[in-house]
Scaffold this motif. Sequence first.
Motif, PDB file in Angstrom:
ATOM      1  N   LEU A 276      37.641  35.940  42.874  1.00 50.96           N
ATOM      2  CA  LEU A 276      36.476  36.767  43.192  1.00 50.96           C
ATOM      3  C   LEU A 276      36.888  38.209  43.448  1.00 50.96           C
ATOM      4  O   LEU A 276      36.082  39.135  43.277  1.00 50.96           O
ATOM      5  N   TYR A 277      38.132  38.394  43.883  1.00 53.86           N
ATOM      6  CA  TYR A 277      38.590  39.715  44.298  1.00 53.86           C
ATOM      7  C   TYR A 277      40.107  39.705  44.284  1.00 53.86           C
ATOM      8  O   TYR A 277      40.741  38.686  44.580  1.00 53.86           O
ATOM      9  N   ARG A 278      40.685  40.841  43.932  1.00 48.49           N
ATOM     10  CA  ARG A 278      42.132  41.009  43.995  1.00 48.49           C
ATOM     11  C   ARG A 278      42.415  42.471  44.309  1.00 48.49           C
ATOM     12  O   ARG A 278      41.678  43.369  43.899  1.00 48.49           O
ATOM     13  N   TRP A 279      43.479  42.691  45.076  1.00 44.32           N
ATOM     14  CA  TRP A 279      43.730  44.065  45.513  1.00 44.32           C
ATOM     15  C   TRP A 279      45.183  44.229  45.907  1.00 44.32           C
ATOM     16  O   TRP A 279      45.811  43.305  46.413  1.00 44.32           O
ATOM     17  N   GLY A 280      45.714  45.419  45.653  1.00 44.19           N
ATOM     18  CA  GLY A 280      47.059  45.754  46.088  1.00 44.19           C
ATOM     19  C   GLY A 280      47.967  46.255  44.989  1.00 44.19           C
ATOM     20  O   GLY A 280      48.853  47.078  45.232  1.00 44.19           O
ATOM     21  N   ASN A 281      47.755  45.758  43.738  1.00 43.81           N
ATOM     22  CA  ASN A 281      48.659  46.108  42.647  1.00 43.81           C
ATOM     23  C   ASN A 281      47.899  46.006  41.336  1.00 43.81           C
ATOM     24  O   ASN A 281      47.827  44.937  40.724  1.00 43.81           O
ATOM     25  N   LEU A 282      47.335  47.118  40.888  1.00 46.45           N
ATOM     26  CA  LEU A 282      46.506  47.115  39.682  1.00 46.45           C
ATOM     27  C   LEU A 282      47.269  46.683  38.439  1.00 46.45           C
ATOM     28  O   LEU A 282      46.689  46.116  37.505  1.00 46.45           O
ATOM     29  N   GLN A 283      48.562  46.913  38.410  1.00 42.77           N
ATOM     30  CA  GLN A 283      49.334  46.572  37.214  1.00 42.77           C
ATOM     31  C   GLN A 283      49.395  45.064  36.970  1.00 42.77           C
ATOM     32  O   GLN A 283      49.676  44.634  35.855  1.00 42.77           O
ATOM     33  N   ALA A 284      49.108  44.283  37.996  1.00 43.85           N
ATOM     34  CA  ALA A 284      49.141  42.830  37.830  1.00 43.85           C
ATOM     35  C   ALA A 284      48.076  42.343  36.862  1.00 43.85           C
ATOM     36  O   ALA A 284      48.186  41.235  36.323  1.00 43.85           O
ATOM     37  N   PHE A 285      47.017  43.151  36.649  1.00 48.10           N
ATOM     38  CA  PHE A 285      46.030  42.781  35.627  1.00 48.10           C
ATOM     39  C   PHE A 285      45.769  43.959  34.687  1.00 48.10           C
ATOM     40  O   PHE A 285      44.650  44.217  34.253  1.00 48.10           O
ATOM     41  N   ASP A 286      46.868  44.643  34.345  1.00 48.83           N
ATOM     42  CA  ASP A 286      46.870  45.703  33.322  1.00 48.83           C
ATOM     43  C   ASP A 286      45.891  46.828  33.619  1.00 48.83           C
ATOM     44  O   ASP A 286      45.203  47.327  32.714  1.00 48.83           O
ATOM     45  N   GLN A 287      45.824  47.234  34.867  1.00 44.12           N
ATOM     46  CA  GLN A 287      45.024  48.388  35.247  1.00 44.12           C
ATOM     47  C   GLN A 287      45.924  49.351  36.019  1.00 44.12           C
ATOM     48  O   GLN A 287      46.871  48.954  36.683  1.00 44.12           O
ATOM     49  N   GLY A 288      45.616  50.638  35.956  1.00 43.90           N
ATOM     50  CA  GLY A 288      46.317  51.619  36.762  1.00 43.90           C
ATOM     51  C   GLY A 288      47.787  51.753  36.427  1.00 43.90           C
ATOM     52  O   GLY A 288      48.286  51.266  35.412  1.00 43.90           O
ATOM     53  N   THR A 289      48.499  52.431  37.340  1.00 45.88           N
ATOM     54  CA  THR A 289      49.923  52.679  37.168  1.00 45.88           C
ATOM     55  C   THR A 289      50.647  52.322  38.467  1.00 45.88           C
ATOM     56  O   THR A 289      50.030  51.956  39.472  1.00 45.88           O
ATOM     57  N   ALA A 290      51.952  52.476  38.448  1.00 44.36           N
ATOM     58  CA  ALA A 290      52.747  52.190  39.646  1.00 44.36           C
ATOM     59  C   ALA A 290      52.327  53.078  40.810  1.00 44.36           C
ATOM     60  O   ALA A 290      52.442  52.689  41.975  1.00 44.36           O
ATOM     61  N   ALA A 291      51.822  54.273  40.521  1.00 44.33           N
ATOM     62  CA  ALA A 291      51.404  55.192  41.577  1.00 44.33           C
ATOM     63  C   ALA A 291      50.178  54.699  42.331  1.00 44.33           C
ATOM     64  O   ALA A 291      49.911  55.149  43.449  1.00 44.33           O
ATOM     65  N   ASP A 292      49.419  53.767  41.734  1.00 43.62           N
ATOM     66  CA  ASP A 292      48.212  53.229  42.374  1.00 43.62           C
ATOM     67  C   ASP A 292      48.513  52.065  43.319  1.00 43.62           C
ATOM     68  O   ASP A 292      47.622  51.604  44.030  1.00 43.62           O
ATOM     69  N   ARG A 293      49.737  51.616  43.325  1.00 43.60           N
ATOM     70  CA  ARG A 293      50.081  50.415  44.088  1.00 43.60           C
ATOM     71  C   ARG A 293      49.954  50.655  45.592  1.00 43.60           C
ATOM     72  O   ARG A 293      50.332  51.701  46.103  1.00 43.60           O
ATOM     73  N   LYS A 294      49.414  49.657  46.308  1.00 44.46           N
ATOM     74  CA  LYS A 294      49.204  49.764  47.751  1.00 44.46           C
ATOM     75  C   LYS A 294      50.020  48.730  48.541  1.00 44.46           C
ATOM     76  O   LYS A 294      50.379  48.976  49.681  1.00 44.46           O
ATOM     77  N   LEU A 295      50.258  47.563  47.959  1.00 44.35           N
ATOM     78  CA  LEU A 295      50.962  46.496  48.660  1.00 44.35           C
ATOM     79  C   LEU A 295      52.328  46.258  48.030  1.00 44.35           C
ATOM     80  O   LEU A 295      52.494  46.368  46.810  1.00 44.35           O
ATOM     81  N   TYR A 296      53.275  45.902  48.892  1.00 43.42           N
ATOM     82  CA  TYR A 296      54.655  45.696  48.452  1.00 43.42           C
ATOM     83  C   TYR A 296      55.215  44.444  49.120  1.00 43.42           C
ATOM     84  O   TYR A 296      55.705  44.489  50.235  1.00 43.42           O
ATOM     85  N   LEU A 297      55.082  43.305  48.412  1.00 45.37           N
ATOM     86  CA  LEU A 297      55.650  42.028  48.866  1.00 45.37           C
ATOM     87  C   LEU A 297      55.143  41.655  50.265  1.00 45.37           C
ATOM     88  O   LEU A 297      55.893  41.253  51.140  1.00 45.37           O
ATOM     89  N   GLN A 298      53.851  41.755  50.441  1.00 52.72           N
ATOM     90  CA  GLN A 298      53.200  41.592  51.741  1.00 52.72           C
ATOM     91  C   GLN A 298      53.157  40.127  52.182  1.00 52.72           C
ATOM     92  O   GLN A 298      53.344  39.218  51.397  1.00 52.72           O
ATOM     93  N   HIS A 299      52.868  39.944  53.495  1.00 45.57           N
ATOM     94  CA  HIS A 299      52.687  38.627  54.103  1.00 45.57           C
ATOM     95  C   HIS A 299      51.419  38.625  54.963  1.00 45.57           C
ATOM     96  O   HIS A 299      50.891  39.674  55.328  1.00 45.57           O
ATOM     97  N   ASN A 300      50.977  37.397  55.315  1.00 45.90           N
ATOM     98  CA  ASN A 300      49.982  37.158  56.352  1.00 45.90           C
ATOM     99  C   ASN A 300      48.664  37.898  56.133  1.00 45.90           C
ATOM    100  O   ASN A 300      48.122  38.516  57.057  1.00 45.90           O
TER     101      ASN A 300
END
Length: 548
Positions: A276-300
């Motif tokens: 329903l929703y995904r967020w944190g790394n647009l490149q995971a579904f071929d959107q945006g660039t590395a500069a758009d990334r917000k999450l880095y190997l997050q937990h919890n």
Amino acid sequence: MKNLPLIATLTLCLLLAAQLSAQQTVGLFLNTPESFDGYTLFSPIASTTTYLINNCGEKVHSWPSTHTPGQAVYLLENGTLLRTGKLTNNTFNAGGQGGIIEMFDWNGNLIWSYTISSSTLCQHHDLEFLPNGHILAVVWEAHTAAEATQAGRTSSGATLWSEKIVEIVPDLVNGGGTEVWEWRVWDHLVQDENPSADNFGVVSRSPGLVNLNYYTGNATASDWLHINAVDYNPTLDQLVVSVHNFSEIWIIDHSTTLAEAASHTGGNAGKGGDLLYRWGNLQAFDQGTAADRKLYLQHNANWIDDSTGIIMVFNNQAGTGDGANYSTVNVIETPVDASGAYPLVDSTYGPEGFEWTYKASVPTAFYSANISGAQRLPNGNTLICAGTSGHFFEVDSLGTMVWDYVNPVKNGGIIAQGSPSGMNLVFRAERYARDFPGFAGQTLTPQGYIETGSAFTCNLYVTGIEETAPVADISLYPNPATEAFSVSYAGAAFEVKVMDLMGRTLFTGRFLSEGTIEVQSWKNGMYVVEVRNANHQVVKTSRLVVLH
């Protein structure tokens, strides 16, 4: 005279040893009146014991097991301890490995267990206890190289581990349980590299599906996704999961039937088991660039309040974009609407950034490359577990530390005060209020410090959320509020601070016996109202609902 250098060396060694033993290395470092008073639950990764401590760092209860954690542990409202345990599994030999789920009563008796550990399946990392008494478990699911290739994977080792969430009805009378629902990543794949294989499509146009050929690190590594957290929102009937290797959080519809969860239709959102929703790394579904990334190997990833779409994460390697080693704790206000849907804007999901962030004043002073977690407390503070150093600390909405503790249990056992605290890892820590239902009828007498050699004294500051009972003649009304609410404190001057659930301060003020605060411009939702006396001490903390 020839022995003087030796004597001097021995004397110096003794002085250094005495100095080291005098230094505090574990246990409680700070407790202030601003901390949320309660009991903190944690299970050291190297220990088979789960501990409950008060805000002075004193043990008030513990539960033994025959297994080290695998990894999560929770206290239920009936006083039962729900935990994961680690079994030997040669197929799934990776961080977070579990395999068994256990329940213990308050007295430490094992009352239920359930094993998910085989050559093709293994429970790992996290659990979630549902309001109906069912249990959700995160489970690795192994697929052969041939199965991965048929599904459209272009690089794979001998096995590829996918993920699923299973829902278990525990049988507390006869043992075991029944799995009544599951959601499998393998049912929601897309790939655009092999048109002759399954799941072929356009990744950038399929945000509800998981790109089978996206991976970070080694392309042939088995542990492809590495989900490390699951949390349930009963208001939305949705799950949020933290997908470590994608640096994303995903939201899934739990209202689906078993058949719908495996499909692309059905459930409250009409999308079956698709994301329903995904967020944190647009490149995971071929959107945006590395500069758009917000999450880095997050937990919890967890909802900080069940009535909202606000999610908190421990962003383990947040400094990656800056080329530095530091972590942050972040709050995300998802764009969920009244129907539980998440609108796409320009093929991506909002928001553009975080609503609240904790980062140390010297960023690299706060870093945990893996494990770890964060919990928003009822008074608006945040309890943080930097797992790799076993460091638990609480900060207020401005990031000021108000409580500080270091786990005194490591590989090899209990740490003596003054000894190094390395290898004292903890997956997470959870704080429970003094009036938590699971404590009803139980004796929580301090039993001394877990570590040996501590001789410091500590004051407990008994404050916390008081939902209904009046405290020191303080009242708050009306609640819910539509246009304004009033606070009165009979015959005394007082201070009021109001925060939203993202930790932002919306109002501060001083009053003589009574004050009124307007809320017309505030959003509908839950707020924290903190009342302090003339000496700036917290005397009551309440929840306020604004409903226009």
